[in-house]
Enzyme design. Sequence first.
Site, PDB file in Angstrom:
ATOM      1  N   CYS A  32      44.779  28.664  51.218  1.00 56.28           N
ATOM      2  CA  CYS A  32      44.444  28.338  49.825  1.00 56.28           C
ATOM      3  C   CYS A  32      45.269  27.146  49.341  1.00 56.28           C
ATOM      4  O   CYS A  32      46.507  27.154  49.414  1.00 56.28           O
ATOM      5  CB  CYS A  32      44.710  29.547  48.945  1.00 56.28           C
ATOM      6  SG  CYS A  32      44.366  29.277  47.177  1.00 56.28           S
TER       7      CYS A  32
ATOM      8  N   CYS B 224      38.775  32.903  44.365  1.00 57.01           N
ATOM      9  CA  CYS B 224      39.234  31.528  44.197  1.00 57.01           C
ATOM     10  C   CYS B 224      38.041  30.602  43.931  1.00 57.01           C
ATOM     11  O   CYS B 224      36.927  30.854  44.389  1.00 57.01           O
ATOM     12  CB  CYS B 224      39.978  31.085  45.454  1.00 57.01           C
ATOM     13  SG  CYS B 224      40.671  29.420  45.349  1.00 57.01           S
TER      14      CYS B 224
ATOM     15  N   ASP C 291      37.585  27.843  45.230  1.00 63.02           N
ATOM     16  CA  ASP C 291      37.289  27.083  46.444  1.00 63.02           C
ATOM     17  C   ASP C 291      35.802  27.180  46.792  1.00 63.02           C
ATOM     18  O   ASP C 291      35.244  28.273  46.887  1.00 63.02           O
ATOM     19  CB  ASP C 291      38.141  27.623  47.609  1.00 63.02           C
ATOM     20  CG  ASP C 291      38.139  26.704  48.816  1.00 63.02           C
ATOM     21  OD1 ASP C 291      37.043  26.452  49.362  1.00 63.02           O
ATOM     22  OD2 ASP C 291      39.218  26.244  49.222  1.00 63.02           O
TER      23      ASP C 291
ATOM     24  N   ARG D   3      34.272  26.886  49.423  1.00 61.93           N
ATOM     25  CA  ARG D   3      33.946  27.485  50.726  1.00 61.93           C
ATOM     26  C   ARG D   3      33.915  29.011  50.676  1.00 61.93           C
ATOM     27  O   ARG D   3      33.559  29.653  51.666  1.00 61.93           O
ATOM     28  CB  ARG D   3      34.975  27.025  51.769  1.00 61.93           C
ATOM     29  CG  ARG D   3      34.995  25.532  52.004  1.00 61.93           C
ATOM     30  CD  ARG D   3      36.234  25.111  52.775  1.00 61.93           C
ATOM     31  NE  ARG D   3      37.465  25.334  52.000  1.00 61.93           N
ATOM     32  CZ  ARG D   3      38.693  25.064  52.449  1.00 61.93           C
ATOM     33  NH1 ARG D   3      38.831  24.576  53.677  1.00 61.93           N
ATOM     34  NH2 ARG D   3      39.747  25.283  51.687  1.00 61.93           N
TER      35      ARG D   3
ATOM     36  N   HIS E  56      41.988  33.825  49.934  1.00 58.81           N
ATOM     37  CA  HIS E  56      41.589  33.305  51.244  1.00 58.81           C
ATOM     38  C   HIS E  56      42.768  32.580  51.881  1.00 58.81           C
ATOM     39  O   HIS E  56      43.619  32.008  51.193  1.00 58.81           O
ATOM     40  CB  HIS E  56      40.377  32.374  51.133  1.00 58.81           C
ATOM     41  CG  HIS E  56      40.634  31.106  50.370  1.00 58.81           C
ATOM     42  ND1 HIS E  56      40.998  29.934  50.991  1.00 58.81           N
ATOM     43  CD2 HIS E  56      40.586  30.827  49.049  1.00 58.81           C
ATOM     44  CE1 HIS E  56      41.145  28.976  50.082  1.00 58.81           C
ATOM     45  NE2 HIS E  56      40.906  29.494  48.890  1.00 58.81           N
TER      46      HIS E  56
END
Length: 214
Positions: A101, A42, A44, A46, A98
């Site tokens: 999400c 992803c 993302d 993080r 994750h």
Amino acid sequence: MERIARLIENNRRWSERKTIEDPNFFVDLAAQQTPDFLWIGCSDSRVEASRIVGMSPGEIFVHRNVANLVVHTDINCLSVIQFAVEVLKIEHIIVCGHYGCGGVQAALETDSHGLIDNWLRNIRETAYLYASELNAIEEMPQKIDRLCELNVARQVLNVCETTIVRDAWNRGQKLMIHGWIYGLTDGLIRDLGHTNLGQKEAREFRTNFMAGRG
């Protein structure tokens, strides 16, 4: 502009540290990349692939997009997979989602999100397929997390069904497809048990997934 300048300065300091630790680090890195792994994850911020698995630059080939999707019309993703399999000769493709999400959460919502709703439709199809299971989960965070897991399974299936992976298996190339999920709250990766070694396993996996046994 100060924040941008800080990034450049951080890079300079990082380069200096790496050179002190290993004077040949960048020379060796520039010569060739020889990763054994392709990570499809992803976007993302993080979830940084190399950091969470403790690898250095050059050890893992990475493709990222919203909600770690593998769509058969996405030439960008398919090109990454082809390069990884046919040129780099990687041995493992890891699809890693994750928990929590945002893309998966948006796919469960009825509100319009604009352009991205076209992308999220790929997740909604999985949600429709597993509607009975998801509707039985009362708490929304748990429902989102379960769909995150199911989305990983679906993307593993999509990877297995690309012509790139099927051709690799047909010519006897060693290639394993894995489905993982990362926990933002504890920093741990869970292997979801969706490892596929060849076309026979992929066919069985598809049968089980489409029958609601993902």
